[in-house]
Design a protein around this motif. Structure first.
Motif, short mmCIF file in Angstrom:
data_model
loop_
_atom_site.label_atom_id
_atom_site.label_comp_id
_atom_site.label_asym_id
_atom_site.label_seq_id
_atom_site.Cartn_x
_atom_site.Cartn_y
_atom_site.Cartn_z
N HIS A 171 -61.37 -60.03 21.94
CA HIS A 171 -61.37 -60.79 23.18
C HIS A 171 -60.04 -61.51 23.34
CE1 HIS A 171 -65.41 -60.22 24.68
NE2 HIS A 171 -65.93 -60.49 23.50
N ALA A 172 -59.60 -61.66 24.60
CA ALA A 172 -58.31 -62.29 24.89
C ALA A 172 -58.45 -63.76 25.27
CB ALA A 172 -57.61 -61.53 26.01
N LEU B 114 -64.37 -65.74 28.28
CA LEU B 114 -63.67 -66.17 29.48
C LEU B 114 -62.67 -65.12 29.96
CD1 LEU B 114 -62.89 -69.95 28.74
CD2 LEU B 114 -64.74 -69.00 30.13
N ASP B 115 -62.39 -64.09 29.12
CA ASP B 115 -61.48 -63.02 29.55
C ASP B 115 -62.14 -62.05 30.53
OD1 ASP B 115 -63.09 -61.32 28.05
OD2 ASP B 115 -61.60 -60.95 26.48
N GLY B 116 -63.44 -62.29 30.84
CA GLY B 116 -64.12 -61.47 31.84
C GLY B 116 -64.75 -60.21 31.31
N LYS C 297 -64.69 -64.79 35.03
CA LYS C 297 -64.92 -65.59 33.83
C LYS C 297 -66.41 -65.62 33.50
CE LYS C 297 -61.00 -68.78 33.85
NZ LYS C 297 -60.61 -70.21 33.85
N LEU C 298 -66.74 -65.39 32.24
CA LEU C 298 -68.13 -65.40 31.79
C LEU C 298 -68.34 -66.66 30.96
CD1 LEU C 298 -68.37 -61.66 30.69
CD2 LEU C 298 -68.70 -62.63 32.97
N LEU D 190 -65.26 -49.60 29.88
CA LEU D 190 -65.99 -49.30 31.11
C LEU D 190 -65.96 -50.52 32.03
CD1 LEU D 190 -69.09 -47.75 29.33
CD2 LEU D 190 -67.30 -46.46 30.49
N GLU D 191 -66.12 -50.26 33.32
CA GLU D 191 -66.23 -51.34 34.29
C GLU D 191 -67.70 -51.64 34.56
OE1 GLU D 191 -63.99 -50.79 37.84
OE2 GLU D 191 -62.11 -51.36 36.86
N ALA D 192 -68.01 -52.93 34.69
CA ALA D 192 -69.37 -53.36 35.02
C ALA D 192 -69.29 -54.25 36.24
CB ALA D 192 -69.99 -54.09 33.83
#
Length: 358
Positions: free
Chosen positions: A36-37, A58-60, A81-82, A123-125
């Motif tokens: 994670h970034a 928070l890196d999405g 942001k999660l 993958l994109e969600a």
């Protein structure tokens, strides 16, 4: 969260940008999972495979890990942001996250994220469905009810409950009047695993148990009260026969059968309890404390292990010194103490009072 694997037990937790895996038996750091970034905001065991772990950041992105090997299986990019993560057994192809509401400042939503089963590791969600508006960013202020039938959220003096099948949203509120002991503001929430009962903690030290909340006008609640200050977190046992609570008193309280008269205590845990988590099999619970320490506790309310992280001190700055004997980093810790921290094992070796150095 706890992950049993055979006879061995592991504790998995967020630590900055990483997910750390500890041995419950030895307290040692077994694995540090990076990728994670930005800050990791949630870790959840995959309810369909307890050898896998979801993490949010928070890196999405949401990552699915094989934590025994320490490698990411898939990375799902949400693009927002999660701030919290929830994974339910009743939702096979989706998880729930808290994200900022688009175009509005300091407003947040609980959304369902569909995790595509397409081939590939990255993958994109982007398929999001809003579940609740106006939620708090703290993960302990949202809880899912019996078998994922409903979700409940608290913020300030308001409780909202959304029922998935009937698409019904019920809202309740408590008085905002301040008293000598504080105010009624909600601070945390937990849902009973098998019954329609919601437990909420409050800033005045009270716990409310809500029932019959399917009906906006006919709901009932009872009150438990021992804490003299904010109830910081709540957790039901896996069977739902008891409720755990913690706060600034550094005492873990075990309430039996939702009764004000039947309770046990585990005192002197060192510092305020911020979070309480149950293991997936119910055999252990752990408490996270304000001094960056995790305490592992047996289900019979007996202290088992302690994992001490680096203590942040705000009052005294001693600088950094390396102890030539232990090769530990020496710096200020708790008020009046120096901590000796081993960077190789990522563990505090010991803490000594300054008075003991003269």
């Amino acid at each position: 969260c706890h992950a049993p694997a055979g006879t061995r037990r592991y504790l998995l937790c967020a630590a900055g940008d990483f997910v750390k895996m500890y041995s419950v038996a030895t307290e040692e750091t077994l694995r540090v999972m990076g990728g994670h970034a930005d800050l990791v905001t949630g870790v959840q065991l995959n309810p369909h495979n307890h050898m896998q772990l979801y993490s949010s950041s928070l890196d999405g992105s949401i990552k699915l890990w094989d934590f025994m090997d320490g490698i990411p299986i898939k990375t799902f990019t949400v693009g927002s942001k999660l701030l919290a993560l929830y994974a339910l057994a009743s939702s096979e192809d989706s998880v729930f996250v808290v994200i900022p509401k688009s175009g509005e400042r300091d407003t947040f939503q609980l959304v369902s994220v569909k995790l595509t089963k397409a081939a590939g590791q990255d993958l994109e969600a982007k398929e999001l469905s809003v579940v609740l508006d106006g939620v708090d960013t703290s993960p302990k202020r949202i809880a899912f009810g019996r078998e994922g039938e409903y979700v409940a959220s608290v913020k300030e003096v308001n409780l909202q409950v959304f029922f998935f099948k009937r698409k019904q949203l019920n809202r309740f509120s408590v008085s905002a009047i301040k008293t000598k002991s504080g105010n009624n503001h909600f601070t945390c929430i937990a849902c009973h695993p098998t019954e329609d009962c919601i437990a909420t903690g409050h800033a005045d030290g009270k716990i409310r148990l809500w029932r019959n909340f399917y009906h906006k006008k006919d709901y009932t609640f009872s009150t438990l009260h021992w804490h003299h200050d904010t109830v910081m977190d709540l957790a039901f046992s896996m069977e739902g026969t008891s409720l755990l609570s913690g706060g600034v008193e550094s005492v873990l309280v075990l309430w039996h059968n939702e009764s004000d008269c039947q309770k046990d205590f585990l005192p002197r845990l060192g510092s305020a309890i911020e979070y309480i988590s149950m293991s997936s099999d119910g055999a252990l619970c752990c408490t996270l404390h304000t001094d960056n320490r995790i305490t592992i506790i047996n289900s019979n309310l007996r202290f088992s292990k302690s994992i001490q992280g680096l203590i942040k001190s705000t009052d005294v700055r001693t600088g950094l010194v390396v102890d030539p004997r232990t090769k530990a980093l020496v710096l200020n810790g708790e008020p009046g103490h120096l901590q000796f921290y081993c960077l190789q094992s990522d563990q505090q070796l010991f803490s000594v009072s300054w008075m003991g150095l003269y």
